[in-house]
Design a protein around this motif. Sequence first.
Motif, PDB file in Angstrom:
ATOM      1  N   HIS A 214     -11.598  -0.197 -11.848  1.00  0.00           N
ATOM      2  CA  HIS A 214     -10.517   0.627 -11.309  1.00  0.00           C
ATOM      3  C   HIS A 214     -10.498   1.957 -12.063  1.00  0.00           C
ATOM      4  N   ALA A 215     -10.894   3.026 -11.389  1.00  0.00           N
ATOM      5  CA  ALA A 215     -11.043   4.333 -12.048  1.00  0.00           C
ATOM      6  C   ALA A 215      -9.739   4.824 -12.662  1.00  0.00           C
ATOM      7  N   GLY A 216      -8.644   4.659 -11.928  1.00  0.00           N
ATOM      8  CA  GLY A 216      -7.369   5.124 -12.438  1.00  0.00           C
ATOM      9  C   GLY A 216      -6.944   4.395 -13.699  1.00  0.00           C
ATOM     10  N   ALA A 217      -7.139   3.088 -13.714  1.00  0.00           N
ATOM     11  CA  ALA A 217      -6.771   2.296 -14.895  1.00  0.00           C
ATOM     12  C   ALA A 217      -7.680   2.615 -16.078  1.00  0.00           C
ATOM     13  N   LEU A 218      -8.951   2.846 -15.803  1.00  0.00           N
ATOM     14  CA  LEU A 218      -9.880   3.246 -16.876  1.00  0.00           C
ATOM     15  C   LEU A 218      -9.465   4.592 -17.458  1.00  0.00           C
TER      16      LEU A 218
ATOM     17  N   ALA B  46      -4.507  -4.952  -8.339  1.00  0.00           N
ATOM     18  CA  ALA B  46      -4.865  -3.939  -9.337  1.00  0.00           C
ATOM     19  C   ALA B  46      -4.081  -2.645  -9.142  1.00  0.00           C
ATOM     20  N   ASP B  47      -3.952  -2.193  -7.905  1.00  0.00           N
ATOM     21  CA  ASP B  47      -3.261  -0.930  -7.659  1.00  0.00           C
ATOM     22  C   ASP B  47      -1.796  -0.982  -8.054  1.00  0.00           C
ATOM     23  N   ALA B  48      -1.150  -2.126  -7.857  1.00  0.00           N
ATOM     24  CA  ALA B  48       0.261  -2.254  -8.239  1.00  0.00           C
ATOM     25  C   ALA B  48       0.410  -2.159  -9.753  1.00  0.00           C
ATOM     26  N   ASN B  49      -0.469  -2.813 -10.477  1.00  0.00           N
ATOM     27  CA  ASN B  49      -0.442  -2.714 -11.946  1.00  0.00           C
ATOM     28  C   ASN B  49      -0.797  -1.296 -12.400  1.00  0.00           C
ATOM     29  N   TYR B  50      -1.746  -0.685 -11.717  1.00  0.00           N
ATOM     30  CA  TYR B  50      -2.126   0.692 -12.053  1.00  0.00           C
ATOM     31  C   TYR B  50      -0.950   1.650 -11.886  1.00  0.00           C
ATOM     32  N   THR B  51      -0.221   1.524 -10.786  1.00  0.00           N
ATOM     33  CA  THR B  51       0.888   2.460 -10.573  1.00  0.00           C
ATOM     34  C   THR B  51       2.000   2.248 -11.596  1.00  0.00           C
TER      35      THR B  51
ATOM     36  N   LYS C  54       0.834  -1.201   0.000  1.00  0.00           N
ATOM     37  CA  LYS C  54       0.000   0.000   0.000  1.00  0.00           C
ATOM     38  C   LYS C  54       0.871   1.255   0.000  1.00  0.00           C
ATOM     39  N   ALA C  55       1.900   1.262   0.845  1.00  0.00           N
ATOM     40  CA  ALA C  55       2.796   2.417   0.905  1.00  0.00           C
ATOM     41  C   ALA C  55       3.561   2.581  -0.398  1.00  0.00           C
ATOM     42  N   LEU C  56       3.967   1.480  -1.006  1.00  0.00           N
ATOM     43  CA  LEU C  56       4.684   1.545  -2.287  1.00  0.00           C
ATOM     44  C   LEU C  56       3.799   2.136  -3.381  1.00  0.00           C
ATOM     45  N   CYS C  57       2.542   1.705  -3.431  1.00  0.00           N
ATOM     46  CA  CYS C  57       1.634   2.210  -4.465  1.00  0.00           C
ATOM     47  C   CYS C  57       1.354   3.697  -4.286  1.00  0.00           C
TER      48      CYS C  57
END
Length: 250
Positions: free
Chosen positions: A144-148, A101-106, A57-60
């Motif tokens: 995932h809003a960011g990925a979209l 998902a968040d790791a791929n998004y970042t 979480k902190a990394l993302c």
Amino acid sequence: MKYGILSVIALLFACMVYTQDMEPVLAEAAKLEKNLKETEALDTYISVLKIQPSNVKALCRAAELTGRIGSRFKDDNKKTEYFTTAKSYAEAALNQKQDYADANYTMAYAAMKMATVTKGKERAACLRDMKYYADSALLFNPNHAGALYITGKWNIEIYDLNVAEKAAVKVLFGGMPKASLEAAILNFEKARTANPWMLVNYLDLANTYVKNHSTGKAIDVLKKMVKMPPRTGDDESLKAEGRTLLASLQ
């Protein structure tokens, strides 16, 4: 014997530190983000990583904030420095949890940022990574809003390529990937549904509607955007851009 005991103590201490509950610190970092104190929030996430380098979480969050803050510099060398650091945080997150998902998004986010300071083959590689990791994020979380948003942005980037950039992209993609204003709009609208507070998405959606000769829809989007409260350190400047665009369309 003495050194053996010391080694055991050191190992136990390391385990205690590693398992230390970081949730209160992460909550404080999230609170700082909410209050638009992004530099302080980033410093807090980094403090977590000094104790737990593998905290996903902190990394993302460190990856996204580093990229966002880096975008505010005018000097491309400084931007590149921040974007490179953002990518390193994203890579570390992905190494810890590839199905997150968040790791791929970042990773997609860092690639999107790097695409703004690179050219030719290097930029084409950023666009490839941008699409690949955004698609991967959506595989694990279709909403995932960011990925979209990044998928919509990718369509615009590909649509706007010049001849030389298209040649580089064709090599990396094995042909010219399909991209369109309509696909960009679809993804931006999906991102708006998933997260109605993402102002950068509103601005890019409005600009895309303008490109697609849908001025009325652009005006509707901008009228909503300029009334919304800021949620990131960039939002006031984004709203200013939105007001300027809205005035030019009315």
